[in-house]
Scaffold this motif. Structure first.
Motif: not given
Length: 449
Positions: A139-147
């Motif tokens: 259920g986490t967010v893709n780290y590229q989207v977080v960046l």
């Protein structure tokens, strides 16, 4: 525990020892601990207990004193990844290195949690353990989207930030998970910025660390700290909010509008420059003023007196003329004090701030024969005592007299205490009457020349 106590006395069948592992032992009740205590005090030679817990402070001291304690550390992410690779090889399961690192990062050093997540991923997709599968299960967010979101916040791009937040929430991701990942991202930026090392980063791989290093060039340490504090506050408030999305968007807009950070070093330098300039101007003005004063004094001396300056002259200092006070009535003095009370307090404060704090608690009640009577509330015992000290009373009298331009006495008393009005004695009969009231009948009166 009662059943366990009945079985521990039997010898093991195959092994040398009989081992009992009690997980989450802090969950036992007080009665269960007391039942176990006797067995722990006198255990049989073939018996071993392993008590596992994550909250050792909840275990009674009587139990802890009879155990040997081992504090287990978190397992490194590299070791967890290698263990999961070994499991995948044995099961002939394909995997992505990136996916295993994400599992290890979210397990937070617990091998059991990592294996549990891996088992769920294998059940979800029998062919391969890929990055998208792990993201969907956690259920986490893709780290590229977080960046990208972090980059938009650093650039203060309101439109891009709102668009990314809308896409993340519309994809079904938990808002608190997104905020948690965003806070961790800025935390990693802070670690790299302050230590110049990527050894202590959380939940990211080496490739993702490069993206963080590129962001660090756009932002200062003070700005990163402020963003982490604001996001942490937003995360805590969103957990309690009825509409967390609206609250998050409001917090982000407010944060981006207020990102007018001031570099502390540059601010200190500016203050020092201003102080030095002011000090230099002040010294220059003083120097010019002294020159002007000296020049003025020299120019005022006529030439005829310069020739006579050889003879000594006596300098006679004229005495200062004493200030003449007006003769005001009691009513005029009373009204003047009431109307100008705030001005009187300001004058007292300029002379003695402590005295002003005492006098301001008093209240003028009347003026009798040019004596102003001020009353304190009975609870202000310290104030009445301090006000009646001779130096304070004299100081207040001087300030009050100068303000009124009339000689005025002062008197301090407490509320409820009556002040007798004393009329001046004008005739000898008034004096006789007072003596009669005080001492009795006058027998004989003699007047000497």
């Amino acid at each position: 525990i009662r059943d366990l106590r009945d079985k521990v006395k039997f010898l093991p069948v195959k092994s040398k020892y009989k081992v009992y592992i009690i997980d989450e032992v802090h969950m036992l009740s007080k009665g269960a601990f007391n039942s176990l205590l006797k067995t722990l005090e006198e255990p049989p030679e073939h018996l071993l207990f392993i008590l596992a817990t994550t909250e050792s402070q909840k275990i009674p001291a009587t139990i802890l004193s009879r155990c040997q304690r081992f504090d287990l550390k978190r397992i490194g992410a590299d070791i967890i990844v290698e263990n999961m690779k070994k499991i995948c090889h044995e099961l002939n399961i394909k995997y992505e290195e990136k996916a295993l690192k994400l599992i290890a990062a979210n397990s937070e050093g617990a091998m059991r949690d990592a294996q549990s997540i891996l088992d769920r991923c294998i059940s979800y997709n029998d062919d391969v353990v890929d990055y998208e599968t792990v993201i969907n299960l956690l259920g986490t967010v893709n780290y590229q989207v977080v960046l990208e979101a972090a980059d938009a916040i650093v650039d203060k791009d309101m439109a891009r930030t709102m668009s990314l937040v809308d896409n993340i929430l519309n994809s079904g991701k938990e808002l608190t998970f997104f905020l948690d990942e965003l806070i961790i991202c800025f935390r990693n930026m802070l670690i790299i910025k302050t230590t110049n090392s990527s050894d202590n980063l959380m939940r990211i791989s080496e490739d993702e660390a490069e993206g963080i290093k590129n962001l660090n060039g756009k932002i200062s340490v003070d700005e990163i700290v402020k963003i982490i504090e604001d996001l942490s506050t937003a995360q805590a408030e969103c957990k309690r909010a009825l509409n967390p999305r609206v609250l998050l968007e409001t917090k982000l807009i407010k944060m981006l509008h207020n990102l007018n950070y001031v570099n502390l070093d540059s601010l200190i330098k500016r203050i020092e420059d201003i102080e030095s300039n002011m000090q230099g101007n002040y010294q220059a003005q003083n120097f010019e003023r002294k020159i002007e004063v000296k020049t003025t004094k020299v120019n005022k001396v006529p030439e005829s007196k310069i020739e006579k300056s050889k003879k000594p002259e006596k300098i006679v200092q004229e005495p200062l003329q004493k200030k003449e006070f007006e003769n005001k009535s009691d009513e005029v003095i009373f009204n003047s004090i009431i109307d100008g009370w705030q001005s009187i307090l300001k004058e007292i404060r300029s002379e003695n701030a402590g005295l002003q704090a005492i006098i301001r608690e008093s209240k003028l009640t009347e003026v009798i024969n040019k004596k102003a009577v001020f009353v304190f509330d009975p609870k202000f015992t310290f104030h009445i005592s301090a006000a009646n000290q001779p130096k304070n009373k004299q100081k207040f009298k001087e300030i009050l007299s100068n303000f009124l331009n009339d000689n005025c006495e002062v008197e301090f008393t407490t509320a409820g205490k009556e002040i007798k009005q004393v009329n001046p004695k004008t005739t000898i009969e008034d004096v006789y009457e007072d003596l009669k009231n005080e001492f009795g009948e006058i027998v004989e009166f003699k007047q000497e020349d």
